[in-house]
Design a protein around this motif. Structure first.
Motif, PDB file in Angstrom:
ATOM      1  N   ARG A  62       0.283 -79.922  11.361  1.00 32.17           N
ATOM      2  CA  ARG A  62      -0.733 -79.598  10.363  1.00 32.17           C
ATOM      3  C   ARG A  62      -0.815 -78.076  10.222  1.00 32.17           C
ATOM      4  NH1 ARG A  62      -5.086 -77.653  13.028  1.00 32.17           N
ATOM      5  NH2 ARG A  62      -5.396 -78.253  15.205  1.00 32.17           N
ATOM      6  N   LEU A  63      -1.489 -77.650   9.179  1.00 32.15           N
ATOM      7  CA  LEU A  63      -1.678 -76.227   8.965  1.00 32.15           C
ATOM      8  C   LEU A  63      -2.594 -75.644  10.036  1.00 32.15           C
ATOM      9  CD1 LEU A  63      -2.212 -76.111   5.086  1.00 32.15           C
ATOM     10  CD2 LEU A  63      -0.129 -75.576   6.345  1.00 32.15           C
ATOM     11  N   ARG A  64      -2.360 -74.397  10.348  1.00 29.17           N
ATOM     12  CA  ARG A  64      -3.225 -73.729  11.315  1.00 29.17           C
ATOM     13  C   ARG A  64      -4.601 -73.484  10.702  1.00 29.17           C
ATOM     14  NH1 ARG A  64      -0.175 -68.464  13.195  1.00 29.17           N
ATOM     15  NH2 ARG A  64       0.303 -68.430  10.954  1.00 29.17           N
ATOM     16  N   LYS A  65      -5.627 -73.741  11.481  1.00 27.22           N
ATOM     17  CA  LYS A  65      -6.993 -73.548  11.025  1.00 27.22           C
ATOM     18  C   LYS A  65      -7.554 -72.254  11.622  1.00 27.22           C
ATOM     19  CE  LYS A  65      -8.229 -78.425  10.418  1.00 27.22           C
ATOM     20  NZ  LYS A  65      -9.201 -79.498  10.809  1.00 27.22           N
ATOM     21  N   ALA A  66      -8.249 -71.502  10.802  1.00 24.05           N
ATOM     22  CA  ALA A  66      -8.860 -70.254  11.248  1.00 24.05           C
ATOM     23  C   ALA A  66     -10.300 -70.204  10.773  1.00 24.05           C
ATOM     24  CB  ALA A  66      -8.091 -69.045  10.718  1.00 24.05           C
ATOM     25  N   THR A  67     -11.202 -69.859  11.662  1.00 28.36           N
ATOM     26  CA  THR A  67     -12.604 -69.662  11.325  1.00 28.36           C
ATOM     27  C   THR A  67     -12.855 -68.162  11.249  1.00 28.36           C
ATOM     28  OG1 THR A  67     -13.253 -71.702  12.445  1.00 28.36           O
ATOM     29  CG2 THR A  67     -14.983 -70.086  12.001  1.00 28.36           C
ATOM     30  N   VAL A  68     -13.290 -67.696  10.094  1.00 22.02           N
ATOM     31  CA  VAL A  68     -13.523 -66.271   9.854  1.00 22.02           C
ATOM     32  C   VAL A  68     -15.022 -66.022   9.833  1.00 22.02           C
ATOM     33  CG1 VAL A  68     -13.141 -64.325   8.308  1.00 22.02           C
ATOM     34  CG2 VAL A  68     -11.404 -66.110   8.501  1.00 22.02           C
ATOM     35  N   VAL A  69     -15.479 -65.138  10.715  1.00 23.22           N
ATOM     36  CA  VAL A  69     -16.884 -64.700  10.720  1.00 23.22           C
ATOM     37  C   VAL A  69     -16.923 -63.341  10.034  1.00 23.22           C
ATOM     38  CG1 VAL A  69     -18.898 -64.171  12.120  1.00 23.22           C
ATOM     39  CG2 VAL A  69     -17.320 -65.962  12.852  1.00 23.22           C
ATOM     40  N   LEU A  70     -17.491 -63.313   8.850  1.00 21.71           N
ATOM     41  CA  LEU A  70     -17.496 -62.120   8.013  1.00 21.71           C
ATOM     42  C   LEU A  70     -18.914 -61.574   7.890  1.00 21.71           C
ATOM     43  CD1 LEU A  70     -16.218 -60.120   5.962  1.00 21.71           C
ATOM     44  CD2 LEU A  70     -16.542 -61.880   4.211  1.00 21.71           C
ATOM     45  N   ASN A  71     -19.048 -60.282   8.141  1.00 18.42           N
ATOM     46  CA  ASN A  71     -20.338 -59.604   7.980  1.00 18.42           C
ATOM     47  C   ASN A  71     -20.297 -58.795   6.685  1.00 18.42           C
ATOM     48  OD1 ASN A  71     -22.762 -58.290   8.215  1.00 18.42           O
ATOM     49  ND2 ASN A  71     -22.149 -56.972   9.898  1.00 18.42           N
ATOM     50  N   PRO A  72     -20.890 -59.290   5.597  1.00 21.24           N
ATOM     51  CA  PRO A  72     -20.809 -58.561   4.320  1.00 21.24           C
ATOM     52  C   PRO A  72     -21.528 -57.222   4.351  1.00 21.24           C
ATOM     53  CG  PRO A  72     -21.515 -60.855   4.009  1.00 21.24           C
ATOM     54  CD  PRO A  72     -21.607 -60.572   5.465  1.00 21.24           C
ATOM     55  N   ALA A  73     -22.469 -57.027   5.287  1.00 24.19           N
ATOM     56  CA  ALA A  73     -23.222 -55.777   5.338  1.00 24.19           C
ATOM     57  C   ALA A  73     -22.473 -54.647   6.025  1.00 24.19           C
ATOM     58  CB  ALA A  73     -24.555 -56.010   6.058  1.00 24.19           C
ATOM     59  N   ALA A  74     -21.333 -54.955   6.643  1.00 25.26           N
ATOM     60  CA  ALA A  74     -20.565 -53.915   7.337  1.00 25.26           C
ATOM     61  C   ALA A  74     -19.981 -52.927   6.336  1.00 25.26           C
ATOM     62  CB  ALA A  74     -19.458 -54.550   8.173  1.00 25.26           C
ATOM     63  N   GLY A  77     -22.012 -52.279   3.159  1.00 25.15           N
ATOM     64  CA  GLY A  77     -22.006 -53.343   2.168  1.00 25.15           C
ATOM     65  C   GLY A  77     -20.678 -53.545   1.453  1.00 25.15           C
ATOM     66  N   LYS A  78     -19.616 -52.872   1.884  1.00 25.74           N
ATOM     67  CA  LYS A  78     -18.314 -52.996   1.225  1.00 25.74           C
ATOM     68  C   LYS A  78     -17.390 -53.989   1.917  1.00 25.74           C
ATOM     69  CE  LYS A  78     -18.488 -48.107  -0.136  1.00 25.74           C
ATOM     70  NZ  LYS A  78     -17.797 -46.795  -0.009  1.00 25.74           N
ATOM     71  N   ALA A  79     -17.840 -54.577   3.037  1.00 29.22           N
ATOM     72  CA  ALA A  79     -16.943 -55.409   3.845  1.00 29.22           C
ATOM     73  C   ALA A  79     -16.451 -56.635   3.086  1.00 29.22           C
ATOM     74  CB  ALA A  79     -17.653 -55.824   5.132  1.00 29.22           C
ATOM     75  N   ASN A  80     -17.322 -57.268   2.315  1.00 32.05           N
ATOM     76  CA  ASN A  80     -16.923 -58.482   1.594  1.00 32.05           C
ATOM     77  C   ASN A  80     -15.808 -58.176   0.594  1.00 32.05           C
ATOM     78  OD1 ASN A  80     -17.298 -61.314   0.916  1.00 32.05           O
ATOM     79  ND2 ASN A  80     -18.141 -60.585  -1.018  1.00 32.05           N
ATOM     80  N   GLY A 153      -8.882 -62.768  16.545  1.00 28.39           N
ATOM     81  CA  GLY A 153      -8.363 -61.655  15.756  1.00 28.39           C
ATOM     82  C   GLY A 153      -9.500 -60.773  15.280  1.00 28.39           C
ATOM     83  N   PHE A 154      -9.271 -59.473  15.280  1.00 27.87           N
ATOM     84  CA  PHE A 154     -10.310 -58.520  14.876  1.00 27.87           C
ATOM     85  C   PHE A 154      -9.804 -57.709  13.689  1.00 27.87           C
ATOM     86  CE2 PHE A 154     -12.572 -54.335  15.725  1.00 27.87           C
ATOM     87  CZ  PHE A 154     -13.748 -54.765  15.130  1.00 27.87           C
ATOM     88  N   ILE A 155     -10.485 -57.863  12.543  1.00 22.57           N
ATOM     89  CA  ILE A 155     -10.165 -57.096  11.344  1.00 22.57           C
ATOM     90  C   ILE A 155     -11.226 -56.004  11.208  1.00 22.57           C
ATOM     91  CG2 ILE A 155      -9.874 -57.183   8.841  1.00 22.57           C
ATOM     92  CD1 ILE A 155      -9.039 -60.070   9.094  1.00 22.57           C
ATOM     93  N   PRO A 156     -10.846 -54.727  11.350  1.00 19.86           N
ATOM     94  CA  PRO A 156     -11.848 -53.650  11.372  1.00 19.86           C
ATOM     95  C   PRO A 156     -12.414 -53.361   9.991  1.00 19.86           C
ATOM     96  CG  PRO A 156      -9.635 -52.737  11.535  1.00 19.86           C
ATOM     97  CD  PRO A 156      -9.478 -54.229  11.540  1.00 19.86           C
ATOM     98  N   LEU A 157     -13.655 -53.772   9.773  1.00 18.52           N
ATOM     99  CA  LEU A 157     -14.332 -53.536   8.502  1.00 18.52           C
ATOM    100  C   LEU A 157     -15.617 -52.745   8.669  1.00 18.52           C
ATOM    101  CD1 LEU A 157     -13.996 -57.043   6.765  1.00 18.52           C
ATOM    102  CD2 LEU A 157     -12.523 -55.057   6.506  1.00 18.52           C
ATOM    103  N   GLY A 158     -15.995 -52.402   9.896  1.00 18.13           N
ATOM    104  CA  GLY A 158     -17.270 -51.742  10.131  1.00 18.13           C
ATOM    105  C   GLY A 158     -17.136 -50.232  10.185  1.00 18.13           C
ATOM    106  N   SER A 159     -18.293 -49.585  10.346  1.00 19.17           N
ATOM    107  CA  SER A 159     -18.298 -48.134  10.495  1.00 19.17           C
ATOM    108  C   SER A 159     -17.841 -47.732  11.889  1.00 19.17           C
ATOM    109  CB  SER A 159     -19.700 -47.583  10.216  1.00 19.17           C
ATOM    110  OG  SER A 159     -20.665 -48.219  11.044  1.00 19.17           O
TER     111      SER A 159
END
Length: 421
Positions: A62-74, A77-80, A153-159
């Motif tokens: 099956r396809l790999r499943k990934a759960t993404v926790v996104l903080n739009p305020a990071a 407010g440009k993270a999203n 996995g860590f995607i750097p979107l914060g300050s």
């Protein structure tokens, strides 16, 4: 020729307007060139991701499943927008089935981790605060032993993205950092990282990937952003004003700690071959007629605590995740305390260095390796801790190391770079 001379005369007669429009034109050209370069980076990353998506899978896979926790305020407010434009297309092209969970308020990520179902990978898209909440919520679960095996996995979107230098090659381009971090998730190479468990007397434990910071330099770092209008002078001014408000900045603290534990060798677990049938029958008969003697349970020795009273300007208890691939003899965290005899000039100079890298300490600082420690603060200490750049009220706490507790995705280039250091 006459037309060229006329143009130069016009520019000379209207030099103010000419200078203004020349500046606007050069800035616009630089801005447009930056957008063009960013689009090239996205295209190159998408082409690499498409190769992963074209790989065939078996009929029972099956396809790999990934759960993404996104903080739009990071990232103010440009993270999203940054995630949807730079990271999401790469994951979709690679054939990853993603479930995006967006946080609405501070602390929600901890609660969401309690409800998270089984997934192949967990992706944190945000800054230090989002990562700390996700790790805390994950390790507070009753079944945390099972879920702590999920690669993160860590995607750097914060300050503030303190863990990114340990996992990815950083640059001055935000788009390049995001795309390279997303591609490292697809490549699947992981590294185990230590975690700090920080527990007060009453509250639930908080978990940190980098460390706990307390003292004068931390207090100044929390106010530097208020002097944004001073540009490159804001760090010096913040430290100078803090010394005018309060001097000396010495803190008294009692630290109890245990010695570091020996790190077991990194051995790849291999399942031994199964013995033949005759050997298994003989072994069962032998165990039947001569049952093995049960050994008494081992009595664990009590932990030996050593106490040390420190007079310091700043105390920093941090993991050794700065170089996660370094081969170490002991599993330990570092307790670092700056001396208390700084002059005002030295305080400002060291503060500038710590603003770039908070793990930089002077030669005269006290450094102790430990597995666990207890901080006993004076009753009138007050102030705040900075736990992974998040503020918590200062109180007596116990900090304990959880060695190699979580696995994070790391880029192969960054791994080779850290090994060569």
């Amino acid at each position: 020729m006459a037309r060229v001379v006329k143009v130069f005369k016009t520019l000379r007669n209207h030099w103010k307007k000419s200078t203004f429009f020349a500046c606007v034109l050069s800035y616009g050209g630089h801005w447009g060139y930056g957008i063009y370069c960013d689009s090239l980076l996205r295209r190159e990353a998408c082409l690499l991701a498409r190769e992963y998506g074209r790989q065939q899978i078996g009929p029972m896979e099956r396809l790999r499943k990934a759960t993404v926790v996104l903080n739009p305020a990071a990232c103010s407010g440009k993270a999203n927008k940054l995630f949807e434009k730079n990271a999401a297309p790469i994951l979709h092209l690679a054939g990853v089935e993603i479930t995006i969970v967006k946080t609405d308020y501070e602390g929600q990520a901890k609660k969401l981790m309690e409800l998270m179902e089984e997934t192949d990978m967990l992706i944190v898209a945000g800054g230090d605060g989002t990562l700390q909440e996700v790790v805390t919520g994950l390790l507070r679960r009753p079944d945390q032993d099972l879920f702590s095996n999920i690669p993160i996995g860590f995607i750097p979107l914060g300050s503030h993205n303190s863990l990114s230098p340990s996992l990815h090659q950083l640059s001055d381009n935000k788009v390049k950092d995001i795309t390279s971090a997303t591609l490292s998730i697809l490549k699947g190479e992981t590294v185990p990282l230590d975690v700090l468990q920080i527990k007060g007397e009453k509250e639930q434990p908080v978990f940190a990937m980098m460390g706990l910071r307390w003292g004068a330099f931390r207090d100044v770092a929390a106010t530097i952003s208020k002097f944004w209008y001073l540009g490159p002078l804001k760090t010096n001014v913040a430290h100078l004003l803090h010394t005018m408000h309060e001097w000396p900045l010495v803190r008294e603290v009692s630290v109890s700690y245990t010695d570091p534990s020996l790190r077991p060798p990194d051995v790849i677990a291999q399942k031994p071959p199964r013995p033949n049938l005759l050997y298994r029958i003989m072994r069962r008969w032998d165990n039947y007629w001569n049952p093995p003697i049960e050994e008494p349970p081992k009595v664990e020795e009590p932990e030996k605590w050593e106490e040390q009273k420190l007079s310091t300007l700043e105390l920093f208890i941090h993991t050794q995740n700065k170089n996660p691939v370094e081969r170490r003899l002991n599993d330990s965290m570092l307790i670092c305390a700056e001396p208390d005899n700084f002059t005002v000039g030295e305080f400002i100079t060291v503060g500038n260095k710590k603003e770039v890298d908070s793990t930089v300490f002077t030669k005269d600082s006290t450094k102790v390796e430990a597995t666990a420690c207890q901080l006993n603060l004076p009753e009138d200490a007050g102030g705040f801790y900075s736990i992974d750049n998040e503020d918590y009220e200062a109180m007596p706490v116990e900090v304990r190391l959880l060695p190699r507790k979580l696995r994070f995705f790391i880029s192969a280039e960054r791994r080779e770079q850290l090994l060569s250091q």
